[in-house]
Enzyme design. Structure first.
Site, PDB file in Angstrom:
ATOM      1  N   GLN B 135      50.346 -16.298  41.840  1.00  0.00           N
ATOM      2  CA  GLN B 135      51.450 -16.081  40.899  1.00  0.00           C
ATOM      3  C   GLN B 135      52.668 -15.596  41.682  1.00  0.00           C
ATOM      4  O   GLN B 135      52.681 -14.469  42.184  1.00  0.00           O
ATOM      5  CB  GLN B 135      50.990 -15.022  39.894  1.00  0.00           C
ATOM      6  CG  GLN B 135      51.992 -14.658  38.844  1.00  0.00           C
ATOM      7  CD  GLN B 135      51.629 -13.319  38.191  1.00  0.00           C
ATOM      8  OE1 GLN B 135      50.691 -12.649  38.607  1.00  0.00           O
ATOM      9  NE2 GLN B 135      52.376 -12.939  37.183  1.00  0.00           N
ATOM     10  N   SER B 138      57.061 -11.715  41.462  1.00  0.00           N
ATOM     11  CA  SER B 138      57.829 -10.573  41.976  1.00  0.00           C
ATOM     12  C   SER B 138      58.653 -10.932  43.199  1.00  0.00           C
ATOM     13  O   SER B 138      58.260 -11.766  44.008  1.00  0.00           O
ATOM     14  CB  SER B 138      56.885  -9.426  42.344  1.00  0.00           C
ATOM     15  OG  SER B 138      56.123  -9.067  41.238  1.00  0.00           O
ATOM     16  N   SER B 170      49.703 -11.855  45.644  1.00  0.00           N
ATOM     17  CA  SER B 170      48.287 -11.701  45.985  1.00  0.00           C
ATOM     18  C   SER B 170      47.678 -13.064  46.285  1.00  0.00           C
ATOM     19  O   SER B 170      47.861 -14.011  45.529  1.00  0.00           O
ATOM     20  CB  SER B 170      47.514 -11.073  44.821  1.00  0.00           C
ATOM     21  OG  SER B 170      48.039  -9.814  44.522  1.00  0.00           O
ATOM     22  N   GLU B 253      47.188 -11.886  30.337  1.00  0.00           N
ATOM     23  CA  GLU B 253      46.523 -10.791  31.026  1.00  0.00           C
ATOM     24  C   GLU B 253      45.771  -9.912  30.039  1.00  0.00           C
ATOM     25  O   GLU B 253      44.720  -9.386  30.328  1.00  0.00           O
ATOM     26  CB  GLU B 253      47.574  -9.926  31.726  1.00  0.00           C
ATOM     27  CG  GLU B 253      47.702 -10.214  33.193  1.00  0.00           C
ATOM     28  CD  GLU B 253      48.598  -9.218  33.891  1.00  0.00           C
ATOM     29  OE1 GLU B 253      49.723  -9.023  33.417  1.00  0.00           O
ATOM     30  OE2 GLU B 253      48.149  -8.659  34.892  1.00  0.00           O
ATOM     31  N   GLU B 381      54.897   3.480  34.156  1.00  0.00           N
ATOM     32  CA  GLU B 381      56.109   3.756  33.371  1.00  0.00           C
ATOM     33  C   GLU B 381      56.440   2.573  32.465  1.00  0.00           C
ATOM     34  O   GLU B 381      56.847   2.759  31.311  1.00  0.00           O
ATOM     35  CB  GLU B 381      57.286   4.053  34.317  1.00  0.00           C
ATOM     36  CG  GLU B 381      57.151   5.371  35.082  1.00  0.00           C
ATOM     37  CD  GLU B 381      56.050   5.356  36.137  1.00  0.00           C
ATOM     38  OE1 GLU B 381      55.809   4.289  36.743  1.00  0.00           O
ATOM     39  OE2 GLU B 381      55.395   6.404  36.344  1.00  0.00           O
TER      40      GLU B 381
HETATM   41  C1  LIG Z   1      48.225  -4.737  44.808  1.00  0.00           C
HETATM   42  C2  LIG Z   1      49.368  -5.465  44.178  1.00  0.00           C
HETATM   43  C3  LIG Z   1      49.248  -6.814  43.904  1.00  0.00           C
HETATM   44  C4  LIG Z   1      50.308  -7.526  43.316  1.00  0.00           C
HETATM   45  N1  LIG Z   1      50.161  -8.873  43.107  1.00  0.00           N
HETATM   46  C5  LIG Z   1      51.220  -9.583  42.616  1.00  0.00           C
HETATM   47  C6  LIG Z   1      51.136 -11.010  42.465  1.00  0.00           C
HETATM   48  O1  LIG Z   1      50.109 -11.609  42.745  1.00  0.00           O
HETATM   49  N2  LIG Z   1      52.205 -11.670  42.012  1.00  0.00           N
HETATM   50  C7  LIG Z   1      53.364 -11.036  41.672  1.00  0.00           C
HETATM   51  O2  LIG Z   1      54.289 -11.716  41.251  1.00  0.00           O
HETATM   52  N3  LIG Z   1      53.488  -9.686  41.806  1.00  0.00           N
HETATM   53  C8  LIG Z   1      52.445  -8.954  42.282  1.00  0.00           C
HETATM   54  N4  LIG Z   1      52.561  -7.579  42.442  1.00  0.00           N
HETATM   55  C9  LIG Z   1      53.852  -6.959  42.150  1.00  0.00           C
HETATM   56  C10 LIG Z   1      53.890  -6.036  40.974  1.00  0.00           C
HETATM   57  O3  LIG Z   1      53.886  -6.758  39.780  1.00  0.00           O
HETATM   58  C11 LIG Z   1      55.134  -5.152  41.128  1.00  0.00           C
HETATM   59  O4  LIG Z   1      54.957  -4.360  42.281  1.00  0.00           O
HETATM   60  C12 LIG Z   1      55.373  -4.276  39.937  1.00  0.00           C
HETATM   61  O5  LIG Z   1      55.740  -5.037  38.818  1.00  0.00           O
HETATM   62  C13 LIG Z   1      56.460  -3.217  40.222  1.00  0.00           C
HETATM   63  O6  LIG Z   1      57.607  -3.773  40.754  1.00  0.00           O
HETATM   64  P1  LIG Z   1      58.262  -3.158  42.081  1.00  0.00           P
HETATM   65  O7  LIG Z   1      57.223  -3.096  43.104  1.00  0.00           O
HETATM   66  O8  LIG Z   1      59.471  -3.936  42.355  1.00  0.00           O
HETATM   67  O9  LIG Z   1      58.654  -1.685  41.715  1.00  0.00           O
HETATM   68  P2  LIG Z   1      60.015  -1.222  40.952  1.00  0.00           P
HETATM   69  O10 LIG Z   1      60.212  -2.088  39.765  1.00  0.00           O
HETATM   70  O11 LIG Z   1      61.125  -1.117  41.923  1.00  0.00           O
HETATM   71  O12 LIG Z   1      59.558   0.201  40.491  1.00  0.00           O
HETATM   72  C14 LIG Z   1      59.721   1.377  41.282  1.00  0.00           C
HETATM   73  C15 LIG Z   1      59.535   2.586  40.380  1.00  0.00           C
HETATM   74  O13 LIG Z   1      60.531   2.583  39.368  1.00  0.00           O
HETATM   75  C16 LIG Z   1      59.969   2.640  38.097  1.00  0.00           C
HETATM   76  N5  LIG Z   1      60.747   1.845  37.149  1.00  0.00           N
HETATM   77  C17 LIG Z   1      61.244   0.605  37.291  1.00  0.00           C
HETATM   78  N6  LIG Z   1      61.834   0.201  36.171  1.00  0.00           N
HETATM   79  C18 LIG Z   1      61.702   1.194  35.275  1.00  0.00           C
HETATM   80  C19 LIG Z   1      62.076   1.372  33.922  1.00  0.00           C
HETATM   81  N7  LIG Z   1      62.710   0.437  33.228  1.00  0.00           N
HETATM   82  N8  LIG Z   1      61.749   2.523  33.335  1.00  0.00           N
HETATM   83  C20 LIG Z   1      61.088   3.495  34.007  1.00  0.00           C
HETATM   84  N9  LIG Z   1      60.702   3.386  35.264  1.00  0.00           N
HETATM   85  C21 LIG Z   1      61.004   2.245  35.898  1.00  0.00           C
HETATM   86  C22 LIG Z   1      58.584   2.045  38.281  1.00  0.00           C
HETATM   87  O14 LIG Z   1      57.700   2.476  37.270  1.00  0.00           O
HETATM   88  C23 LIG Z   1      58.195   2.559  39.641  1.00  0.00           C
HETATM   89  O15 LIG Z   1      57.689   3.847  39.535  1.00  0.00           O
HETATM   90  C24 LIG Z   1      51.509  -6.857  43.012  1.00  0.00           C
HETATM   91  C25 LIG Z   1      51.604  -5.486  43.267  1.00  0.00           C
HETATM   92  C26 LIG Z   1      50.563  -4.789  43.844  1.00  0.00           C
HETATM   93  C27 LIG Z   1      50.721  -3.328  44.118  1.00  0.00           C
END
Ligand SMILES: Cc1cc2nc3c(=O)[nH]c(=O)nc-3n(C[C@H](O)[C@H](O)[C@H](O)COP(=O)(O)OP(=O)(O)OC[C@H]3O[C@@H](n4cnc5c(N)ncnc54)[C@H](O)[C@@H]3O)c2cc1C
Lengths: 375, 414
Positions: B135, B138, B170, B253, B381
């Site tokens: 997928q 991100s 992933s 999901e 969150e």
């Molecule tokens: C092990 C793992 C596997 C993954 N696999 C995939 C995959 O296969 N495909 C894929 O597309 N993605 C994947 N992801 C990505 C995952 O979906 C994102 O990491 C996740 O959605 C958070 O986005 P970010 O990392 O950009 O964090 P950010 O969005 O930058 O968040 C950083 C912090 O800010 C907070 N925050 C952000 N927006 C808000 C809001 N509106 N209100 C309050 N708090 C907020 C968050 O809660 C977090 O604490 C994976 C992530 C992990 C850790």
């Protein structure tokens, strides 16, 4: 799988809700909160007319002979309405003691009148600061006479009789503990109101000076019977706590939508949204655990003990969590006597103690999980 | 109020059991049970091969992707039958982790938006475990705020040309196909200019760089796109409708509720029962008990919440946003449990080698994996926001960028 209440049970719940909304409004709860009456007598009469007290009492003893599931949904609504009545003392405790340990004569004597609300029973266990244990029980019975002091006794002034946990032989182990029924209007009984954190469920101190004591269950079996009845009551009380949790969450949600600050509803601030989401999580986990308890209670499952402790810990945590944050969401208003938040805050903290503290139930839960694991 | 199967469900469960009895790869049972958390390792076994073999066997017997229609490789089973399968497959489900994204999200999205021809071509090999899908959602600039993504797709004849970068993908390094969300129009507000595709991960111009995780493994990747060409017939949904398509993916999901989320509690209870401290087993300690009790009721609350959802499912109701609580409770609980289990071990709690650490370093593995559970697939969150807004009906967050054309949203120069 049908891990849910049936449509009929949900209908009964609706019926109970409508009845209690009309008859146990916050305004009428406040009459008991602020006045001298031990409980809401009109409400009690109404509940009796609805047949609610007799729900799970067998028909042969004057009840409706429905299942405990029906009693659970009623309990939830009583909790939601913070009903100022001795329902739990009389039905979850006194009637359960008699069902568990009474002779046929005792069942015939007490149960029909408990079912009709004509008689009110309560449990007299605590003897002051500390969780009750075989060691802490000093009240004693000799020659059919009870001597000792119980404090606090929930609904002790409302009740006609008490199931008293007392010592029938010297020493301090559980085998010297027995149950007796005492007529609270009889000679040798003195009752005084005590001030408590929740005056909507009045409590008393009761002094017994040679009061006539009728044995309930075999001598020396008192502690065991007590544990069993406390488990059953914990599940039913869990539903009361659940009803209160849900209502407190709803009040907080409604207020968050209504109250404006900084040009927007406070419910649009994430700190408030997340607080409410966490309350929802607690209440949801408690609901699921309560259903497990209801299943165990209604089927007399081998898991009853574990389910009771699970229900108790979860529902206690949820109600305390929801009621305290309900005040927080209301800000200064939440701390006023005038707003209803404190009714839930008081009740949640009373119920958290009334069948023994959280730590006692945590202990029981771990003992039971461990035993199950070892099996 | 009961946990009983209906007669049909019982019949179905029986046939699942008897098939599993005869066919499950029992040689892996023990290894799968004791496998470190968040990572399936079997001594001397190629896990990828073992997983594909098991999936193929299920597929051939009609036990793969049960809820998919038969013509696409499924069984046309009801949601409740799928739950029963998940309950019965038990420990062997760990062999399906490679396929979770493909089966749980990509496949169902294809089912709704791909052409009939593509469905016939791509879905059966996905069900059979022959192909693995990933997928590609991100991005560095679009995680929680997925609609902030920047990967560009520009039309060129019958193709689209992709340039940009995905991250946290992933399994990209072993995937055959992926679903990809892109920006096709930066001049409209951010949710409106998105378009979804599926693509061959071996397409020229794709570069995959593994990312090393906190726990030392590399399950996810950076994926770079340089002039990658995707034929227009691999578009999923209309141009500009990518946001709606992505919601289909994410909604799916939620349907996988049957197994319930693990918290690590049963493992901790066992550990505390056997761990000798100064005065007997740890579980005799008041302080330990109190903590255990809190985690016990959360774990049981999750279990019975799942049972309530299953009951609703068997009545034909669709699971809703209230199912967000599973991960929201399980993630932090697992992290707390891991920290506490290490605390009970004193300084030796720091040991990571399974030969030296207590309980084969299971809790250390949990410590180092659990932060991811609180982030992946929606952070704690974001899940709280979903509950607050969609379950409790509170106002949505104020979004300063919602109606601004995407290319005018401030970026802090990044
Ligand atoms: C092990 C793992 C596997 C993954 N696999 C995939 C995959 O296969 N495909 C894929 O597309 N993605 C994947 N992801 C990505 C995952 O979906 C994102 O990491 C996740 O959605 C958070 O986005 P970010 O990392 O950009 O964090 P950010 O969005 O930058 O968040 C950083 C912090 O800010 C907070 N925050 C952000 N927006 C808000 C809001 N509106 N209100 C309050 N708090 C907020 C968050 O809660 C977090 O604490 C994976 C992530 C992990 C850790």
């Amino acid at each position: 799988m049908e891990f849910d209440f049936s449509d009929d049970q949900k209908q009964l719940k609706d019926q109970a809700r409508r009845f209690l909304e009309a008859k146990s409004s916050p305004k009428s709860v406040r009459v008991i909160l602020e006045g001298p009456e031990p409980y809401d007598k009109a409400l009690w009469k109404g509940l009796a007319e609805m047949g609610f007290m007799g729900t799970a009492i067998p028909e042969e003893f004057g009840g409706l002979g429905a299942t405990y599931l029906e009693l659970c949904v009623i309990a939830e609504e009583l909790g939601r309405a913070v009903a100022p009545v001795p329902f739990a003392s009389s039905i979850f405790l006194a009637a359960e003691f008699i069902l568990a340990a009474g002779t046929r004569e005792q069942k015939e004597k007490y149960l029909p009148k408990l079912a009709s609300g004509e008689l009110i029973g309560c449990m007299a266990l605590s003897e002051g600061v500390a969780n009750a244990s075989p060691k802490s029980i000093q009240a004693s019975v000799a020659g059919g006479k009870l001597t000792g002091t119980k404090i606090p006794v929930l609904d002790g002034n409302a009740a006609d009789f008490a199931v008293v946990v007392a010592r029938t032989s010297a020493g301090n182990d559980a085998r010297g503990i027995s149950l007796v029924i005492v007529d609270l209007k009889g000679a040798g009984v003195t009752r005084t109101d005590v001030e408590t954190i929740d005056p909507t469920r009045k409590q008393a101190t009761i002094t017994f000076a040679g009061a006539a004591a009728e044995p309930l269950g075999a001598a020396g079996e008192g502690w065991n019977i007590l544990q069993n009845v406390l488990d059953r009551a914990a599940i039913l009380t869990g539903f009361e706590q659940l009803g209160g949790s849900d209502r407190a969450l709803e009040m907080a949600r409604d207020y968050a939508l209504d109250r404006m600050a900084f040009g927007r509803p406070i419910g649009s601030f994430q700190a408030v949204k997340h607080m409410l989401a966490d309350m929802y999580v607690s209440a949801t986990l408690a609901r699921s655990n309560c259903y497990y308890g209801a299943w165990a209670l209604s089927t007399n499952a081998a898991e009853l003990g574990e389910a009771a402790a699970t229900t108790r810990v979860s529902a206690t945590q949820a109600y305390q969590h929801c009621s305290k944050n309900n005040i927080q969401v209301h800000g200064g208003m939440g701390f006023t006597w005038e707003f209803d938040c404190h009714l839930f805050y008081r009740r949640s903290n009373l119920l958290a103690l009334s069948l023994g503290s959280l730590s006692i139930w945590e202990d029981k839960l771990i003992d039971r999980l461990r035993a199950k694991n070892a099996a | 109020m009961n946990f009983d199967d209906t007669p049909q469900e019982a019949e179905f469960r029986k046939s699942v059991r008897s098939w599993l009895d005869a066919n499950a790869p029992k040689q892996f049972e023990k290894g799968l049970k004791t496998s470190g958390f968040g990572h399936t390792a079997l001594e001397g076994v190629d896990v990828m091969k073992a997983s594909k073999d098991w999936q193929r066997k299920k597929y051939e017997a009609g036990w793969a992707c049960l809820h998919w229609p038969k013509e696409y490789g499924g069984r046309g089973a009801t949601p409740i039958e799928r739950v029963i399968w998940q309950q019965e497959e038990g420990v062997y489900a760990a062999l399906s982790s490679l396929f979770i994204i493909g089966h749980g999200m990509c496949g169902p999205t294809m089912m709704v938006y791909a052409s009939e021809e593509h469905k016939k071509k791509y879905l059966p090999p996905l069900a059979a475990g022959e192909n693995i899908w990933c997928q590609l959602f991100s991005e560095p600039a679009g995680g929680s705020d997925l609609a902030g993504l920047r990967t560009k797709a520009e039309k060129d004849g019958d193709d689209w040309v992709i340039n940009g970068q995905k991250i946290w993908t992933s399994g990209a390094h072993y995937s055959d196909y992926g679903i990809l969300i892109t920006r096709t129009d930066p001049t409209v507000p951010k949710h409106k200019g998105l378009t979804m595709f599926f693509l061959d991960m071996k397409s020229p111009g794709i570069e995959i760089r593994p990312i090393k995780q906190v726990n030392g493994q590399s399950g996810f990747n950076e994926v770079y796109f340089t002039d990658v060409r995707i034929p227009d017939h691999q578009r999923l949904g209309k141009v500009g409708d990518g946001w709606a398509v992505s919601l289909t993916t994410l909604m799916n999901e939620r349907l996988s509720i049957g197994a319930g989320m693990p918290t690590g509690f049963p493992e901790l209870l066992d550990f505390c029962t056997t761990l000798e401290t100064g005065d007997g087993p740890a579980i005799d300690d008041r302080n330990v008990r109190s903590k255990l009790a809190t985690w016990a009721v959360r774990t049981s609350g999750l279990k019975y919440t799942a049972f309530r959802s299953i009951s609703a499912l068997s009545k034909g109701e669709t699971p809703g946003p209230e199912n967000s609580i599973g991960k929201l409770v399980a993630g932090p609980t697992m992290q707390e449990i891991a920290m506490f289990a290490l605390d009970l071990q004193g300084e030796a709690g720091a040991l990571l080698n399974p030969d030296q650490a207590a309980a084969k370093a299971r809790f250390q593995a949990m410590l180092l994996r659990s932060p991811a559970t609180r982030v992946e697939g929606g952070t704690d969150e974001i899940l709280r926001n979903i509950i607050a807004e969609r379950v409790l009906g509170l106002p949505a967050d104020i979004r300063v960028d919602k109606s601004v054309p995407f290319n005018q949203i401030p970026t802090k120069g990044r």
